[in-house]
Design a protein around this motif. Structure first.
Motif, mmCIF file in Angstrom:
data_model
loop_
_atom_site.group_PDB
_atom_site.id
_atom_site.type_symbol
_atom_site.label_atom_id
_atom_site.label_comp_id
_atom_site.label_asym_id
_atom_site.label_seq_id
_atom_site.Cartn_x
_atom_site.Cartn_y
_atom_site.Cartn_z
ATOM 1 N N LYS A 116 -2.281 2.008 -12.315
ATOM 2 C CA LYS A 116 -1.715 3.152 -11.597
ATOM 3 C C LYS A 116 -0.297 3.459 -12.079
ATOM 4 O O LYS A 116 0.042 4.625 -12.351
ATOM 5 C CB LYS A 116 -1.718 2.842 -10.098
ATOM 6 C CG LYS A 116 -0.765 3.664 -9.261
ATOM 7 C CD LYS A 116 -1.095 5.143 -9.337
ATOM 8 C CE LYS A 116 0.032 5.960 -8.754
ATOM 9 N NZ LYS A 116 -0.035 7.373 -9.158
ATOM 10 N N LYS A 171 -5.996 8.449 -10.133
ATOM 11 C CA LYS A 171 -6.387 8.659 -8.732
ATOM 12 C C LYS A 171 -7.462 7.675 -8.305
ATOM 13 O O LYS A 171 -7.449 7.168 -7.169
ATOM 14 C CB LYS A 171 -6.872 10.102 -8.546
ATOM 15 C CG LYS A 171 -5.798 11.145 -8.778
ATOM 16 C CD LYS A 171 -6.354 12.544 -8.671
ATOM 17 C CE LYS A 171 -5.265 13.592 -8.851
ATOM 18 N NZ LYS A 171 -4.629 13.527 -10.187
ATOM 19 N N VAL A 228 2.641 1.977 -3.325
ATOM 20 C CA VAL A 228 1.766 2.657 -4.283
ATOM 21 C C VAL A 228 1.621 4.126 -3.918
ATOM 22 O O VAL A 228 1.648 5.009 -4.788
ATOM 23 C CB VAL A 228 0.391 1.959 -4.319
ATOM 24 C CG1 VAL A 228 -0.590 2.743 -5.189
ATOM 25 C CG2 VAL A 228 0.531 0.535 -4.839
ATOM 26 N N VAL A 229 1.479 4.414 -2.623
ATOM 27 C CA VAL A 229 1.347 5.810 -2.179
ATOM 28 C C VAL A 229 2.628 6.589 -2.470
ATOM 29 O O VAL A 229 2.582 7.743 -2.926
ATOM 30 C CB VAL A 229 1.005 5.856 -0.675
ATOM 31 C CG1 VAL A 229 1.055 7.299 -0.159
ATOM 32 C CG2 VAL A 229 -0.371 5.261 -0.425
ATOM 33 N N ILE A 251 -6.420 1.046 -2.431
ATOM 34 C CA ILE A 251 -6.303 1.208 -0.979
ATOM 35 C C ILE A 251 -7.542 0.656 -0.276
ATOM 36 O O ILE A 251 -7.438 -0.023 0.763
ATOM 37 C CB ILE A 251 -6.085 2.690 -0.630
ATOM 38 C CG1 ILE A 251 -4.730 3.163 -1.166
ATOM 39 C CG2 ILE A 251 -6.155 2.910 0.883
ATOM 40 C CD1 ILE A 251 -4.467 4.640 -0.964
ATOM 41 N N THR A 270 2.758 7.510 -6.060
ATOM 42 C CA THR A 270 1.843 8.617 -6.322
ATOM 43 C C THR A 270 2.456 9.944 -5.902
ATOM 44 O O THR A 270 2.380 10.947 -6.625
ATOM 45 C CB THR A 270 0.520 8.386 -5.569
ATOM 46 O OG1 THR A 270 -0.043 7.130 -5.954
ATOM 47 C CG2 THR A 270 -0.482 9.494 -5.863
ATOM 48 N N ILE A 271 3.080 9.958 -4.740
ATOM 49 C CA ILE A 271 3.710 11.190 -4.248
ATOM 50 C C ILE A 271 4.866 11.605 -5.152
ATOM 51 O O ILE A 271 5.098 12.799 -5.396
ATOM 52 C CB ILE A 271 4.187 10.996 -2.795
ATOM 53 C CG1 ILE A 271 2.982 10.790 -1.870
ATOM 54 C CG2 ILE A 271 4.998 12.196 -2.323
ATOM 55 C CD1 ILE A 271 3.351 10.462 -0.447
ATOM 56 N N ILE A 286 0.841 -1.203 0.000
ATOM 57 C CA ILE A 286 0.000 0.000 0.000
ATOM 58 C C ILE A 286 0.872 1.247 0.000
ATOM 59 O O ILE A 286 0.651 2.191 -0.776
ATOM 60 C CB ILE A 286 -0.945 -0.002 1.224
ATOM 61 C CG1 ILE A 286 -1.948 -1.144 1.115
ATOM 62 C CG2 ILE A 286 -1.674 1.327 1.341
ATOM 63 C CD1 ILE A 286 -2.814 -1.300 2.349
ATOM 64 N N PHE A 287 1.885 1.262 0.861
ATOM 65 C CA PHE A 287 2.735 2.450 0.948
ATOM 66 C C PHE A 287 3.646 2.581 -0.265
ATOM 67 O O PHE A 287 4.047 3.695 -0.619
ATOM 68 C CB PHE A 287 3.542 2.423 2.245
ATOM 69 C CG PHE A 287 2.728 2.814 3.449
ATOM 70 C CD1 PHE A 287 2.547 4.153 3.773
ATOM 71 C CD2 PHE A 287 2.123 1.856 4.240
ATOM 72 C CE1 PHE A 287 1.787 4.519 4.864
ATOM 73 C CE2 PHE A 287 1.366 2.216 5.335
ATOM 74 C CZ PHE A 287 1.192 3.547 5.659
ATOM 75 N N VAL A 297 -5.880 4.326 -7.507
ATOM 76 C CA VAL A 297 -5.201 4.328 -6.208
ATOM 77 C C VAL A 297 -6.214 4.179 -5.076
ATOM 78 O O VAL A 297 -6.017 3.389 -4.139
ATOM 79 C CB VAL A 297 -4.379 5.619 -6.031
ATOM 80 C CG1 VAL A 297 -3.802 5.693 -4.629
ATOM 81 C CG2 VAL A 297 -3.257 5.676 -7.050
ATOM 82 N N LEU A 298 -7.305 4.931 -5.148
ATOM 83 C CA LEU A 298 -8.302 4.885 -4.082
ATOM 84 C C LEU A 298 -8.949 3.499 -3.990
ATOM 85 O O LEU A 298 -9.146 2.967 -2.890
ATOM 86 C CB LEU A 298 -9.369 5.952 -4.328
ATOM 87 C CG LEU A 298 -8.906 7.407 -4.203
ATOM 88 C CD1 LEU A 298 -10.037 8.358 -4.557
ATOM 89 C CD2 LEU A 298 -8.390 7.687 -2.796
#
Length: 220
Positions: free
Chosen positions: A201, A158, A61-62, A165, A65-66, A58-59, A161-162
């Motif tokens: 993503k 986006k 992927v985050v 998660i 994104t960042i 999960i992190f 990603v949502l």
């Protein structure tokens, strides 16, 4: 001191050659077999990424994104290039687009069957981003930007990603879909869907990064 280091290195080398490391006998099933049995997919790597260490995924992927957002923020105050140079000779265009076609097909294959064979969402996304990059070096930047905006790729990125998660959190709470038959395309519970979401993503995020750097840094 130099000779002391050399002597220590020689001693350690002799130790590795002459003294073997003790290995305990493992009487139970192998770790791979346990992962395959628990996850319901033949690809143990996908089982580990999307089940045993889903919290880390999960992190990952985050963080990706960042990083895409950071590219946009980093270059936001710079002036876009007035002219972007690209490949215009016909052989380069044909080879690049042939490579893009192959990379796109590989991306789809890895996304759909990543839980059954080596591959997965991240590899599929990289292959998709490679296909987009090959098209970008032989196409007008306005065309690529127009397609990106017409299909609202940033919004789909986006959304993917949502959804990823959300499904991951549901899985972490212990709610799992039926695993199905081991080795079949529809198996592994929610893992095939997670694979596809990650591939979408990464590919769309790579597309955004390519457009940003083409706009402010050019291609050649």
């Amino acid at each position: 001191m130099k000779w002391v280091y050399i002597a220590v290195g020689v001693i350690l080398y002799i130790k590795m050659l002459l003294i073997s490391n003790p290995i305990d006998e493992w009487l139970g099933p192998s770790i791979v077999e346990v992962v395959v049995q628990d996850s319901g997919v033949p690809n143990a790597v996908s089982g580990i990424i999307f089940r045993n260490r889903l919290y880390d995924t999960i992190f990952e992927v985050v963080v990706f994104t960042i990083s895409i957002m950071g590219c946009n923020f980093l270059l936001a105050n710079e002036k876009p290039l007035s002219k972007v140079y690209r490949f215009t000779d016909q052989p380069s265009i044909v080879l690049a687009r042939l490579g893009a076609t192959i990379a796109a097909l590989v991306s789809i294959e890895l996304a759909i069957r990543g839980h059954l064979s080596p591959g997965g969402g991240f590899a599929a996304g990289v292959a998709g981003g490679t296909a987009i990059g090959l098209i970008a070096i032989t196409s007008p930047p306005e065309l690529m930007q127009g397609i990106y905006q017409r299909w609202q790729a940033s919004i789909w990125e986006k959304i993917s990603v949502l959804i990823f998660i959300l499904l991951s959190v549901i899985t972490l709470f212990g709610i799992e879909f039926p695993h199905g038959e081991l080795g079949s395309l529809v198996s592994g519970g929610i893992m095939p869907l997670l694979n596809i979401l990650v591939a979408l993503k990464v590919a769309l995020g790579s597309w955004a990064a390519v457009l940003i750097f083409i706009r402010y840094r050019g291609l050649l």
